[in-house]
Design an enzyme around this catalytic site. Structure first.
Site: not given
Ligand code: SF4
Length: 372
Positions: A91, A106, A113, A117, A120, A163-164, A195, A218, A292, A337
């Site tokens: 996406e 973005c 990922c 987190c 997420c 993803g990271e 990021s 982050s 937020d 996000c």
């Molecule tokens: S917030 Fe970012 S780093 Fe954390 S699991 Fe989601 S995509 Fe991965």
């Protein structure tokens, strides 16, 4: 086959020279593929004078399949869902900026990922793999072309999608270099933000390599205990170690380092959290972005207005550096996000036309889309 989207500009020039083509030919090739979004070798030769030997070595370039587009009925954010050749969903979000007609993109760097987190949705995707540089760049080309067709222009890029990015370091940097290249994407390096949730070796590598792209780190929380709950994989590195890497980056760039902080009601927005942030940051020059949380499961809620007022007052007291509250839009289409997971919210207000989804009357204000 050679794919010019997998090579940094200098490496592409060297490859072209090995094939008997000069530097101008490699520039023209990038201009055709990234500048104009033309992927047909016959057109490169006809319109861009790319030598036959070079275009034959490349052939027709693979593309992502554009599956669906959804537009937020609240704020005009748009999300494109692509399918990869192996059937995975990727996406990309078009973020309307305050300047009329300006859009930031973005981009996703991985499918799924591994950072886990807890708030997420991307972390909950089953299939995971790195995206190739061309898959990252093709998101940009197709989203850019969509913006152009609407009379809008892309002024920035953020690597804050699925993803990271630093788990896919080389491919992300290659894509960013090609976006920055004056013969490629022509995006200013300062308008490209990468990021990370806090991979210290990669932050140090990024700093040492001297890239001009912007870095956003982050935090999740300011203490190891809270980070272990919220960003468990990243929290294997003590937050003080992460902050030291952020400080090295700020010192090397002689600029503020961007820290983003996802705000969760009852979790990390109390006066104690502000105090912990203040002692963590110390005199490191930072810009703190507050975002937020958006959790479609409802487990984590954004702070109330009263919580946020108290938190900001406490930050003024304990941090005393620039703090911005960033808008994370597109919540109704799961483009905010932490909500990218290959799903589309096709509400009853959604009209599907010719494989695309359009929702009318986009709202007015929107901001950037920092990672969490
Ligand atoms: S917030 Fe970012 S780093 Fe954390 S699991 Fe989601 S995509 Fe991965």
């Amino acid at each position: 086959m050679l794919d010019p989207r997998e090579l940094r500009p200098e490496a592409l020039r060297d490859q072209a020279q090995r094939l008997g083509a000069n530097e101008l030919a490699s520039r023209r090739l990038l201009s055709a593929v990234l500048g104009q979004g033309i992927h047909d070798p016959a057109v490169w030769g006809r319109s861009f004078q790319v030598p036959r030997r070079l275009s034959d070595a490349i052939g027709t370039l693979p593309r992502l399949t554009q599956d669906r587009v959804v537009t937020s009925e609240h704020d005009g954010f748009e999300k494109i869902r692509f399918l990869t050749h192996d059937g995975l969903a990727v996406e990309t979000v078009l973020i309307p900026l305050h300047r009329p007609g300006a859009v930031s993109l973005c981009l996703s760097s991985q499918v799924g990922c591994a950072m886990a987190c807890v708030f997420c949705a991307t972390a909950k995707m089953e299939k995971r793999r790195n995206l190739a540089s061309w898959e990252i760049l093709d998101q940009w080309v197709q989203a850019r072309d969509r913006a152009r067709s609407q009379g809008r222009r892309v002024t920035g890029v953020v690597f804050m999608g699925m993803g990271e990015p630093f788990l896919n370091y080389d491919r992300v940097i290659t894509a960013a270099e090609l976006l920055r290249c004056p013969h490629g994407g022509q995006v200013s390096a300062k308008a490209i933000t990468i990021s990370t949730v806090g991979l210290v070796p990669e932050i140090d590598r990024f700093t040492a390599e001297g890239h001009k792209f912007r870095l956003s780190i982050s935090l999740g929380a300011a203490t190891d205990e809270k980070r272990a709950r919220l960003v468990p994989i990243a929290a294997r590195t003590p937050v003080a170690t992460l902050m030291a890497a952020a400080r090295r980056h700020a010192q090397s760039r002689r600029d503020r380092v961007m820290l983003s902080y996802v705000c969760i009601s009852g979790e990390n927005v109390g006066p104690d959290d502000a105090k912990a942030l203040g002692s963590l940051i110390g005199d490191t020059p930072v810009r703190l972005d507050l975002i937020d949380v958006t959790d479609p499961t409802g487990r984590f809620l954004p702070p109330t207005a009263a919580e946020m007022t108290t938190f900001r007052d406490s930050l003024t007291q304990y941090v005393g550096q620039p703090v911005a509250r960033r808008y994370s839009g597109g919540a109704d289409i799961q483009a905010a996000c932490g909500t990218l997971a290959g799903a589309l919210n096709e509400s009853r207000n959604t009209k599907i036309l010719q494989g695309q989804v359009e929702i009318g009357d986009p709202g007015a204000a929107a901001g950037s889309h920092p990672s969490i």
